[in-house]
Design an enzyme around this catalytic site. Sequence first.
Site, PDB file in Angstrom:
ATOM      1  N   CYS A 187       0.834  -1.207   0.000  1.00 22.03           N
ATOM      2  CA  CYS A 187       0.000   0.000   0.000  1.00 22.03           C
ATOM      3  C   CYS A 187       0.877   1.269   0.000  1.00 22.03           C
ATOM      4  O   CYS A 187       1.458   1.588  -1.020  1.00 22.03           O
ATOM      5  CB  CYS A 187      -1.001  -0.043   1.157  1.00 22.03           C
ATOM      6  N   HIS A 228      -3.625  -5.096   0.255  1.00 21.15           N
ATOM      7  CA  HIS A 228      -3.055  -5.647   1.491  1.00 21.15           C
ATOM      8  C   HIS A 228      -3.116  -7.172   1.461  1.00 21.15           C
ATOM      9  O   HIS A 228      -4.084  -7.760   1.960  1.00 21.15           O
ATOM     10  CB  HIS A 228      -3.850  -5.149   2.701  1.00 21.15           C
ATOM     11  N   GLU A 247      -1.610  -9.208   3.260  1.00 22.22           N
ATOM     12  CA  GLU A 247      -1.497  -9.773   4.616  1.00 22.22           C
ATOM     13  C   GLU A 247      -2.861 -10.143   5.207  1.00 22.22           C
ATOM     14  O   GLU A 247      -2.954 -11.046   6.031  1.00 22.22           O
ATOM     15  CB  GLU A 247      -0.747  -8.805   5.547  1.00 22.22           C
TER      16      GLU A 247
END
Length: 537
Positions: free
Chosen positions: A384, A510, A512
């Site tokens: 990001c 993102h 993650e």
Amino acid sequence: MNSKTKFIFVTGGVTSSLGKGIVASSLANLLQARGFSVTIQKFDPYINIDPGTLNPYEHGECYVTDDGAETDLDLGHYERFLDCSTSQANNITTGRIYQSVINKERRGDYLGKTVQVIPHITDEIKYRMKLLAESGRYDIVITEIGGTVGDIEALPYIEAVRQLKWELGEGCLSIHLTLVPYLKATGELKTKPTQHSVKTLQESGVQPDILVCRAEQSLGSEIKRKLANFCNVQPDSVIESLDATTIYDVPVLLRLQKLDEVVLKKIGLPIIGEPDMNRWNDFLDRHKNPKTKVEIGLIGKYVELKDSYKSITEALIHAGANCRTGVDIRWIHSENLTRENAFEALKNLHGVIVAPGFGSRGLEGKIEAVKIAREQGVPFLGICFGMQASVIEYSRNVLNVSDANSREVDPNTKNAVIDLMEDQKKVIKKGGTMRLGACNCELKNGSKSYELYGKKIISERHRHRFEFNNSYLERLEKSGMKATGVNPETGLVEIVEIPSHPWFIGVQFHPEYKSTVVNPHPLFVSFIKASLIHKNS
Ligand code: GLN
């Protein structure tokens, strides 16, 4: 509503930060491993509509779901432990409850009535507590109540639990998580705080069915018996939760005390055989017995508070275990990084992650970190704001656009390589107005991203306002930075790569958020593999 759905409520007492989210996730994990379909939701007693407007220092990471909800970080644990996605409905705040009741009042739904905490707020809470069961998809819904019993703001939630326990009878269970502290001076475990906490809960009319006690030392049968006796629970319903070396051990530790069986017996579901923990145990074995390790630099501006990057550190653990590699993190504060000291600060790292973030503070340091990773051939993952930093760095130092910047940081820049799109220019309100949630991204044939995702169209979650400015795309591509992932609907660049670099990927989304224990994220796995290669080169 699916009348067969069972409800489990998890409250906390004595102190905050006991790990209710982990206990709820671990229990859910055990029940899921027995073949039940389980989901978890969290009710947070604060007045913000969601944690999206909270500073990470206050609240840790803001987690984002597929449907674009900005949520408490516990939802990340739920997804990582259960390997299924949550949604807007899984995280409710007092703000949202009140907003909905007030909207109904204005609409005239309660015409003629005085609108009150009881029954209107508690009815709204109860409605939301039962909502996920309505789909008929779940055998069990676990509800975590944020905060600590005794907090003024938690009272309506406890009252809602009391009423639901009464209404649902057998199909409803309450678990109370407390602390049993160890007093060094006398060498004793003390039960009094738990007794007081349970008393407080009882004063609100809720009798816990199960106590889960966080402790530094094993409780032993005497203390368990004492707690059972004073708190009106059965002795097999006093479960200890000792400090674990990893949060992923907690399901196993709770299983050893048969928490899953105690729960199933109480809610009237069958106990058949053993939970299937094979994949979980395989992960634990890989995580705890690494063959080698790497050191990864995590460059961010909230590094004093590791919870701000929870999903990233967990994704690294999942990926590391997949490669039987331990991952040590060197936390690097981006605000302290300069052209002069960056090389030293990043020395001997095997991989570099530049973290997400907002605002100008620390951005220049992130850009210096990108420069080192790019020039030294160190595997680089920009997430990001980290991806945006990599585009700024490349524009400044390779394209020689010395004032390249993000519009967010310098509203007057002549070279906003990261800019605000038209639809964001009109946005004035801050809450819930970023690009949020899952978006499709089309990967370019022959790119590293395509190779490691193994498919053409992927879906990843977003949380940002600013975007790659396509008017610089041609120049960047000509000079070696390629846009390898593009949103097929909007044409927005979602992934950049430098093919001449051993491993350099910046992602606007993102990744993650989507890494789970049993499904580590391909980007993180590949990043760890590249870091291993870098280490050995
Ligand atoms: N601040 C950047 C934006 O809003 C990046 C956000 C982030 O890293 N999550 O676009």
